[in-house]
Motif scaffolding. Sequence first.
Motif, mmCIF file in Angstrom:
data_model
loop_
_atom_site.group_PDB
_atom_site.id
_atom_site.type_symbol
_atom_site.label_atom_id
_atom_site.label_comp_id
_atom_site.label_asym_id
_atom_site.label_seq_id
_atom_site.Cartn_x
_atom_site.Cartn_y
_atom_site.Cartn_z
ATOM 1 N N ALA A 71 0.860 -1.186 0.000
ATOM 2 C CA ALA A 71 0.000 0.000 0.000
ATOM 3 C C ALA A 71 0.892 1.231 0.000
ATOM 4 O O ALA A 71 1.774 1.362 0.851
ATOM 5 C CB ALA A 71 -0.936 0.009 1.207
ATOM 6 N N GLU A 72 0.684 2.114 -0.938
ATOM 7 C CA GLU A 72 1.545 3.291 -1.074
ATOM 8 C C GLU A 72 1.476 4.210 0.134
ATOM 9 O O GLU A 72 2.454 4.889 0.458
ATOM 10 C CB GLU A 72 1.178 4.040 -2.357
ATOM 11 C CG GLU A 72 1.578 3.271 -3.610
ATOM 12 C CD GLU A 72 0.963 3.828 -4.888
ATOM 13 O OE1 GLU A 72 0.301 4.897 -4.823
ATOM 14 O OE2 GLU A 72 1.132 3.209 -5.942
ATOM 15 N N ARG A 73 0.349 4.213 0.837
ATOM 16 C CA ARG A 73 0.220 5.103 1.996
ATOM 17 C C ARG A 73 1.226 4.767 3.098
ATOM 18 O O ARG A 73 1.516 5.612 3.946
ATOM 19 C CB ARG A 73 -1.194 5.058 2.548
ATOM 20 C CG ARG A 73 -1.622 3.712 3.085
ATOM 21 C CD ARG A 73 -3.046 3.772 3.610
ATOM 22 N NE ARG A 73 -3.541 2.452 3.989
ATOM 23 C CZ ARG A 73 -4.120 1.611 3.147
ATOM 24 N NH1 ARG A 73 -4.251 1.931 1.863
ATOM 25 N NH2 ARG A 73 -4.564 0.436 3.559
ATOM 26 N N ARG A 74 1.736 3.552 3.106
ATOM 27 C CA ARG A 74 2.705 3.165 4.136
ATOM 28 C C ARG A 74 4.018 3.927 4.023
ATOM 29 O O ARG A 74 4.826 3.904 4.943
ATOM 30 C CB ARG A 74 2.963 1.652 4.058
ATOM 31 C CG ARG A 74 1.740 0.824 4.399
ATOM 32 C CD ARG A 74 1.955 -0.657 4.160
ATOM 33 N NE ARG A 74 0.717 -1.407 4.387
ATOM 34 C CZ ARG A 74 0.512 -2.656 4.002
ATOM 35 N NH1 ARG A 74 1.483 -3.313 3.373
ATOM 36 N NH2 ARG A 74 -0.641 -3.254 4.239
ATOM 37 N N MET A 75 4.214 4.615 2.902
ATOM 38 C CA MET A 75 5.454 5.379 2.706
ATOM 39 C C MET A 75 5.325 6.828 3.150
ATOM 40 O O MET A 75 6.259 7.618 2.971
ATOM 41 C CB MET A 75 5.873 5.324 1.241
ATOM 42 C CG MET A 75 6.529 4.016 0.840
ATOM 43 S SD MET A 75 8.074 3.718 1.741
ATOM 44 C CE MET A 75 9.136 4.952 1.005
ATOM 45 N N TYR A 76 4.210 7.192 3.747
ATOM 46 C CA TYR A 76 3.986 8.587 4.126
ATOM 47 C C TYR A 76 5.102 9.097 5.042
ATOM 48 O O TYR A 76 5.711 10.145 4.776
ATOM 49 C CB TYR A 76 2.631 8.710 4.821
ATOM 50 C CG TYR A 76 2.153 10.120 5.037
ATOM 51 C CD1 TYR A 76 1.639 10.872 3.983
ATOM 52 C CD2 TYR A 76 2.184 10.708 6.301
ATOM 53 C CE1 TYR A 76 1.186 12.168 4.184
ATOM 54 C CE2 TYR A 76 1.724 11.998 6.517
ATOM 55 C CZ TYR A 76 1.226 12.731 5.455
ATOM 56 O OH TYR A 76 0.785 14.009 5.655
ATOM 57 N N LEU A 77 5.396 8.397 6.106
ATOM 58 C CA LEU A 77 6.481 8.798 7.017
ATOM 59 C C LEU A 77 7.867 8.369 6.541
ATOM 60 O O LEU A 77 8.818 9.153 6.619
ATOM 61 C CB LEU A 77 6.216 8.257 8.418
ATOM 62 C CG LEU A 77 5.313 9.106 9.318
ATOM 63 C CD1 LEU A 77 4.977 8.349 10.596
ATOM 64 C CD2 LEU A 77 5.952 10.445 9.656
ATOM 65 N N PRO A 78 8.050 7.134 6.055
ATOM 66 C CA PRO A 78 9.383 6.741 5.587
ATOM 67 C C PRO A 78 9.960 7.657 4.517
ATOM 68 O O PRO A 78 11.176 7.842 4.440
ATOM 69 C CB PRO A 78 9.163 5.321 5.044
ATOM 70 C CG PRO A 78 8.031 4.791 5.852
ATOM 71 C CD PRO A 78 7.122 5.975 6.060
ATOM 72 N N LEU A 79 9.080 8.251 3.702
ATOM 73 C CA LEU A 79 9.571 9.129 2.637
ATOM 74 C C LEU A 79 10.354 10.312 3.196
ATOM 75 O O LEU A 79 11.225 10.866 2.515
ATOM 76 C CB LEU A 79 8.395 9.621 1.787
ATOM 77 C CG LEU A 79 8.763 10.428 0.537
ATOM 78 C CD1 LEU A 79 9.543 9.575 -0.455
ATOM 79 C CD2 LEU A 79 7.508 10.996 -0.124
ATOM 80 N N ILE A 80 10.058 10.719 4.424
ATOM 81 C CA ILE A 80 10.786 11.835 5.041
ATOM 82 C C ILE A 80 12.281 11.559 5.050
ATOM 83 O O ILE A 80 13.098 12.415 4.680
ATOM 84 C CB ILE A 80 10.279 12.077 6.475
ATOM 85 C CG1 ILE A 80 8.857 12.633 6.453
ATOM 86 C CG2 ILE A 80 11.213 13.025 7.228
ATOM 87 C CD1 ILE A 80 8.221 12.707 7.835
ATOM 88 N N ALA A 81 12.663 10.354 5.464
ATOM 89 C CA ALA A 81 14.090 10.009 5.536
ATOM 90 C C ALA A 81 14.723 9.987 4.152
ATOM 91 O O ALA A 81 15.854 10.454 3.963
ATOM 92 C CB ALA A 81 14.254 8.654 6.218
ATOM 93 N N LEU A 82 14.007 9.475 3.166
ATOM 94 C CA LEU A 82 14.559 9.375 1.817
ATOM 95 C C LEU A 82 14.756 10.761 1.195
ATOM 96 O O LEU A 82 15.785 11.041 0.567
ATOM 97 C CB LEU A 82 13.643 8.523 0.945
ATOM 98 C CG LEU A 82 13.419 7.093 1.440
ATOM 99 C CD1 LEU A 82 12.404 6.373 0.572
ATOM 100 C CD2 LEU A 82 14.735 6.325 1.465
ATOM 101 N N VAL A 83 13.770 11.636 1.369
ATOM 102 C CA VAL A 83 13.886 12.989 0.828
ATOM 103 C C VAL A 83 14.996 13.759 1.548
ATOM 104 O O VAL A 83 15.793 14.463 0.907
ATOM 105 C CB VAL A 83 12.532 13.728 0.959
ATOM 106 C CG1 VAL A 83 12.697 15.201 0.627
ATOM 107 C CG2 VAL A 83 11.496 13.103 0.033
#
Length: 579
Positions: A361-373
């Motif tokens: 589910a793409e929504r699971r990346m809502y918080l993890p994306l912070i670290a990647l960006v």
Amino acid sequence: MTPAMTQQTPARRSVPWRILAPIVIVAAGVIAYANTLTVPFIFDDLAAIVDNPSIRKLWPPQEALIAPPRNTFAGRPIVNLSFAINYALFGPDDVRGYHATNIFIHICTAIVLFTVLRRTFRTPRLRERFGRDADGLALAATLLWEVHPLLSEVVTYTSTRTEGLMALFLLLTLYFAIRAFESERRSRSWQIAAVCACAIGMGCKEVMAAAPLLVYLYDALLVSDSLLAPARRRPMFYLALAATWVSVPVMLFAFVNLTAKSGMGFQRTTPWVYALTQSSVIVHYLRLALWPNRLTIDYFDWPLAHSIADVWPQLLFMLALVGVTIWGIARRKPAALLAAWVLIILAPTSSIVPLGSEIAAERRMYLPLIALVTCGVVLAHRLLAQRRGVVASIVVGVVAVALLAMTIRRNADYATSVTIWTDAATKRPHNQRSLSELARVLQLAGRSREARPVAERVVDIDPNYPQARALLGALLIGEGHLDAAEQHLRAAVQLDPQHALTRTNLGLALARQGKTDNAIAEYRAALRVDENFVDAHIYLADALAAQGDAAQALTHLKTALRLQPDAPDIRRRYELLRK
């Protein structure tokens, strides 16, 4: 003893960041999601919001906090309460208020993220390297995260507010903890605020369980002078944070049907297969973070990995990432916090516990994306070492505009139920759930001729998919093909006997063939599954009236009127039968 964190490193004063940053963040959020205000309720929204009786009144408050056991918001009282407030303000049909709330939450989360990042870049271990550019780096990372299209599902798909609210309180927990680390004089007050935010977040979504671990790692890697120092210096604070974990199992076991919600009865996979499969899923998430094309609302058909051979490259990558992260934490490398942030937040949904029918589910990346960006912004900062000013601003601006345009375009896919499910079925043409849902919304839109071949396609792909069988049966009833309808509906009942609508439609097909006794049996079976299923009461009343049992028929019509007092068709049936 570790000194308190300070703000001594001067930032560049040429830009009024405290004024500019909130304006930019608010403007970007509004522009990115302005075209979502009229997006209709779809899929999970219908049960979670439209048919959720617990959000229809704010008093007594315990009713607004406790959703029905099989509801998406069950065990998530803060989210349920937020929708009860929306319902009180906007009613059941004005979707604009619900979407405006989601956008507001997203923007607030972005503002908190900016404050967390700017203070992070000024922590003792990062101050010398990033302190002078802390505000600019924080705004760049926040802006790119805020407008990234991978987040669109959380903001645009109404009921996924669970993820957005949880993220807001997780970041607030971290922000309050950072303030506690900075201030010796007011440390206790900030610690209390952090624990309160953490406890509230636990009432939004279970992934919030990652918060105490992330706060501790933040302290250990960026503030304190050893991995064990936080526990020695602030033992009561971390015990209090850890104590909030207790609320998660309490809410789950008290208010949630675990088989329905967590997928513990999910028959397609086992913990081992799920864990293997998640290695490819996480790699897919990382790819979408870098290049967010072909986003989709549903991954029901994601291929399962039954052996290591199926996913060995992705598995090696994940094992290497976990190993490097553990090594980095052991050596107290600040960068390890970014990798740990991704792994710890994804762990509850992407490890060994099969979660419902959602492999991905793409929504699971809502918080993890912070670290990647943030990682990308820091790397760019290093590469542009001598050309940071104008060049860096141009690069961030170009990337932000590109992401913003992709987000606006992605939001357009949600314009109607038909468009979003057409998009999902086009991108994953063998996804039986997306195709089945497309057939259903086509039927609701009065396009039954288009819906039937889609439903037949799903049956061809997976004859054991009950929703498609049930829908095809309903469509065949409308076309008058009652024998074929009965065949498909019986197959659907065998596959899923606990579905009131399927049993009711089977009863309807039987009644129209003159098999009234069999039809009554199916209607009664539907009511045993859901005693408040209005259509079953109506059709059962019709069948009983046809057999001359007017008294029982009136009883069921009274129940239907109680459930839907403003339905003229039920009222007309009732008045005719009374005569």
